[in-house]
Design a protein around this motif. Structure first.
Motif, PDB file in Angstrom:
ATOM      1  N   VAL A 530      18.967 -24.313 -19.839  1.00 16.08           N
ATOM      2  CA  VAL A 530      17.654 -24.377 -20.494  1.00 16.08           C
ATOM      3  C   VAL A 530      16.544 -24.512 -19.458  1.00 16.08           C
ATOM      4  O   VAL A 530      15.503 -23.849 -19.555  1.00 16.08           O
ATOM      5  CB  VAL A 530      17.614 -25.554 -21.493  1.00 16.08           C
ATOM      6  N   HIS A 531      16.765 -25.341 -18.448  1.00 18.83           N
ATOM      7  CA  HIS A 531      15.725 -25.550 -17.446  1.00 18.83           C
ATOM      8  C   HIS A 531      15.565 -24.334 -16.538  1.00 18.83           C
ATOM      9  O   HIS A 531      14.453 -24.012 -16.113  1.00 18.83           O
ATOM     10  CB  HIS A 531      16.023 -26.808 -16.634  1.00 18.83           C
ATOM     11  N   ARG A 532      16.657 -23.661 -16.236  1.00 22.14           N
ATOM     12  CA  ARG A 532      16.537 -22.421 -15.451  1.00 22.14           C
ATOM     13  C   ARG A 532      15.710 -21.387 -16.207  1.00 22.14           C
ATOM     14  O   ARG A 532      14.789 -20.779 -15.655  1.00 22.14           O
ATOM     15  CB  ARG A 532      17.926 -21.848 -15.160  1.00 22.14           C
ATOM     16  N   VAL A 533      16.069 -21.176 -17.463  1.00 22.09           N
ATOM     17  CA  VAL A 533      15.338 -20.194 -18.280  1.00 22.09           C
ATOM     18  C   VAL A 533      13.862 -20.577 -18.375  1.00 22.09           C
ATOM     19  O   VAL A 533      12.984 -19.705 -18.420  1.00 22.09           O
ATOM     20  CB  VAL A 533      15.981 -20.092 -19.682  1.00 22.09           C
ATOM     21  N   GLY A 534      13.587 -21.883 -18.358  1.00 25.62           N
ATOM     22  CA  GLY A 534      12.213 -22.355 -18.465  1.00 25.62           C
ATOM     23  C   GLY A 534      11.340 -22.065 -17.260  1.00 25.62           C
ATOM     24  O   GLY A 534      10.129 -22.328 -17.290  1.00 25.62           O
ATOM     25  N   ARG A 535      11.908 -21.506 -16.199  1.00 27.23           N
ATOM     26  CA  ARG A 535      11.087 -21.141 -15.040  1.00 27.23           C
ATOM     27  C   ARG A 535      10.261 -19.887 -15.313  1.00 27.23           C
ATOM     28  O   ARG A 535       9.315 -19.596 -14.584  1.00 27.23           O
ATOM     29  CB  ARG A 535      11.962 -20.870 -13.813  1.00 27.23           C
ATOM     30  N   THR A 536      10.600 -19.117 -16.343  1.00 28.17           N
ATOM     31  CA  THR A 536       9.802 -17.940 -16.717  1.00 28.17           C
ATOM     32  C   THR A 536       9.286 -18.137 -18.133  1.00 28.17           C
ATOM     33  O   THR A 536       9.664 -19.081 -18.827  1.00 28.17           O
ATOM     34  CB  THR A 536      10.634 -16.640 -16.610  1.00 28.17           C
ATOM     35  N   GLY A 537       8.391 -17.240 -18.555  1.00 25.27           N
ATOM     36  CA  GLY A 537       7.807 -17.372 -19.878  1.00 25.27           C
ATOM     37  C   GLY A 537       6.915 -18.582 -20.002  1.00 25.27           C
ATOM     38  O   GLY A 537       6.781 -19.174 -21.075  1.00 25.27           O
ATOM     39  N   ARG A 538       6.259 -18.975 -18.912  1.00 30.58           N
ATOM     40  CA  ARG A 538       5.421 -20.176 -18.903  1.00 30.58           C
ATOM     41  C   ARG A 538       3.981 -19.834 -19.243  1.00 30.58           C
ATOM     42  O   ARG A 538       3.532 -18.707 -19.080  1.00 30.58           O
ATOM     43  CB  ARG A 538       5.487 -20.860 -17.535  1.00 30.58           C
ATOM     44  N   ALA A 539       3.259 -20.856 -19.708  1.00 36.56           N
ATOM     45  CA  ALA A 539       1.824 -20.733 -20.014  1.00 36.56           C
ATOM     46  C   ALA A 539       1.546 -19.562 -20.970  1.00 36.56           C
ATOM     47  O   ALA A 539       0.569 -18.846 -20.832  1.00 36.56           O
ATOM     48  CB  ALA A 539       1.022 -20.562 -18.722  1.00 36.56           C
ATOM     49  N   GLY A 540       2.442 -19.390 -21.942  1.00 36.61           N
ATOM     50  CA  GLY A 540       2.227 -18.365 -22.950  1.00 36.61           C
ATOM     51  C   GLY A 540       2.627 -16.965 -22.546  1.00 36.61           C
ATOM     52  O   GLY A 540       2.532 -16.031 -23.354  1.00 36.61           O
TER      53      GLY A 540
END
Length: 624
Positions: A530-540
């Motif tokens: 989950v945290h790896r995937v969270g490195r992209t798709g940030r700030a909308g």
């Protein structure tokens, strides 16, 4: 081998390291017999070449020999070709030998073990009775000290009339629209009203025009969900526990109220003996990211500094002596400074424990507890976490007073729906070919993070891609801190578009324009996925996460399906089939009375093409 026997295959052993160097003169007719050839591990090729070829050029200048790296006939090795006169070749050999010695895994392990043993020999074990006595003595000391100190000013908020006018129904609807904000008192006996959320920035900071001006400079349009509810709670003087995934604006949620809190205390800033705000974070990268965030806001000349391992402690101590208001620290380095009386925390009135779950995962709880002993017990405390496990609850009970919990989204692990997740099935030996094909087809403005599980894989993959003329940087726990910082800065400024990393970069690395995350190795647990995937798709923004799965990853299939379904992803049929087969195997083992750990291994298979930028993709392998 039958599918039922997959679990007997063990592929988790440590890699075999080749001999450090082999010298040989070539007798082949097509080679110069005076040239010398040195075989090295492939992972060392990138280190010898250096960024942009800087290292190998330096070797040639210093030795006056010609040095080139070519492919070897042996898998896993590269060949260093050295040409020149005898003395030049000798100098080049010596330089290369030193580089290899510095990166020899056995010597590195030995050095770490020696340092660890020396450190552990200085630690005196603390029994439970000693700890209880220490806490009692500290409590009595704190009571006496508090009696002589002015009270902490925590309430710095006046509710805007537009917020006051919101009905309960409007508040409930607004919270639901903001990714289902849930808010409650952790102490269920507390019936005090919870502050209403704000809708616009001016609702929170109408009395602080300088803060509003700084926000305007950053071109933010609306507060994030966690900010909408956290700001009124913190500025009303409550302790807060904020539970939200990474990339949701938690850093700004605690920083802006911290600025105001710092300025409003009774003791003037120039009369305080040490920092007023203390931020603890699990990794060096997150510490530096928070420091950079503080430095974006020039509010009343507030000075901040970071302290962390891997950098000069002398320089950090000198900065503290010169005076700073905000200290952002890793628990280990802070513990060292507190133990050596290099930092005075008696004037700290506001504490942030950022990513508390990660700090506990890394085993920092003892350092946190010891380091915070000098801090006033009546300070205001903010905790952030992506999850709410028992360890975080225990820490919250110890360090917060009647806290309010704000939860954005669900406590269940989930990824944001702005990231498209693709699962590709292939064997380990196919991954490098797939990656090469994929990277050839990415767009010029793409930024890619490639996650692997081992430091040695980072080094080897970096070297291989460098040899193929890709402009890459790497980051893992074994690299010098200055190199890690340079790698991240190269990604931020766009001079490098590919970063290869271990999970040291899966949390807290704030690079907003990452477009692709590649899980070259599947994560050790689903939370890190989950945290790896969270490195992209940030700030909308939208992003793509590609995960390369092999047979040995089948134990993670069920949890991966759950995470993907919660974020509305298309789950490939192969993944469902993989999960069913693993569950069936576990049932067979239970029926047979065996409870041995499973270690899977993959086998060969075919390839097809992926829809994103070319690249190989696993076929529908029914036998998976």
């Amino acid at each position: 081998m039958a599918e039922e026997d997959w679990g007997q295959w063990d592929t988790q052993t440590e890699p075999t390291y080749y001999p450090k160097m082999t010298y040989r003169n070539s007798n082949n007719s097509h080679k110069n017999p005076d040239d010398e050839f040195i075989e090295i591990e492939s992972r060392l090729a990138g280190i010898i070449i250096g960024k942009g070829g800087s290292k190998i050029k330096s070797i040639q200048r210093e030795s006056e020999a010609h040095v080139n790296i070519i492919d070897s006939d042996t898998y896993g090795l590269k060949t260093v070709k050295i040409s020149g006169n005898a003395s030049a070749k000798e100098r080049a050999r010596q330089i290369i030998n030193n580089i290899i010695d510095e990166n020899d895994p056995d010597k590195i392990r030995q050095k770490i073990q020696q340092e660890s043993t020396a450190y552990e020999s200085t630690i005196k074990p603390i029994s439970d009775n000693d700890w209880e006595q220490l806490m009692k003595e500290q409590e009595e000391y704190q009571k006496k000290k508090l009696a002589a100190l002015p009270p902490i000013v925590k309430h710095v908020y006046k509710e805007h009339q537009e917020v006051t006018a919101m009905s309960d129904e409007e508040i409930e609807a607004f919270r639901f629209s903001k990714n289902n904000i849930m808010v409650k008192h952790v102490n269920e006996d507390n019936n005090e009203p919870i502050p209403k959320p704000i809708v616009h920035f001016y609702h929170a900071f109408k009395d602080y025009p300088e803060i509003l001006e700084e926000i305007k400079k950053q071109n933010f349009e609306t507060p994030s969900p966690v900010q909408c509810q956290a700001w009124p709670i913190i500025m009303n003087g409550h302790d807060l526990i904020a539970i939200a995934q990474t990339g949701t604006g938690k850093t700004l949620a605690f920083l802006l109220p911290a600025f105001i809190h710092l300025e409003r205390q009774a003791i003037p800033r120039d009369k305080r003996k040490g920092p007023s705000i203390l931020v603890l974070a699990p990794t060096r990268e997150l510490v530096l990211q928070i420091e950079n965030e503080v430095n974006k806001y020039s509010y009343k000349g507030i000075r901040a500094m970071s302290i962390y391992g891997g950098a000069s402690s002398g320089k950090q101590k000198e900065c503290i002596r010169q005076g700073v208001e905000i200290v952002i620290a890793t628990p280990g380095r802070l513990n060292d400074f507190v133990g050596s009386n290099s930092i005075d925390l008696t004037d700290v009135t506001f504490i942030i424990l950022d990513e508390a779950d990660r700090m506990l995962d890394l085993g920092f709880e003892p350092q946190i507890r010891v380091s915070l002993l000098p801090v006033r017990p009546d300070r205001q405390t903010i905790m952030t976490s992506a999850t709410w496990p028992p360890g975080v609850k225990r820490l919250a009970k110890s360090y917060t007073t009647n806290p309010i919990q704000v939860m954005v989204g669900s406590l269940d692990l989930t990824t944001v729906n702005t990231v498209k997740q693709e699962i590709l099935f292939m064997e380990d030996e196919e991954k490098e070919l797939w990656l090469d094909d994929f990277l050839k087809n990415i767009n010029e403005d793409d930024k890619v993070i490639i996650f692997v599980n081992k430091k040695v894989t980072v080094d080897q993959l970096s070297a291989d891609l460098c040899m193929k003329n890709y402009n890459v940087e790497s980051i893992h726990g074994g690299r010098e801190q200055c190199d890690r910082e340079m790698a991240l800065e190269s990604m931020r400024d766009g001079s490098v578009s590919i970063l290869i990393a271990t999970d040291v970069a899966s949390r807290g690395i704030d690079i907003h324009d990452i477009t692709v995350v590649i899980n070259y190795d599947f994560t050790k647990d689903i939370e890190e996925y989950v945290h790896r995937v969270g490195r992209t798709g940030r700030a909308g923004k939208t992003g793509l996460a590609i995960t390369l799965m092999s047979r040995r990853d089948w134990s993670k299939a069920k949890e991966l399906i759950e995470v993907m379904e919660k974020s509305g992803q298309d789950v490939p049929p192969e993944l469902h089939d993989m999960a069913k087969r693993f569950e069936a195997k576990k049932e067979r083992e239970r029926a047979e009375g065996g409870d041995r750990p499973f270690r899977g291994r993959g086998r060969g298979g075919g390839r097809g093409y992926s829809s994103y930028g070319g690249g190989f993709r696993g076929n529908n392998r029914n036998n998976w």
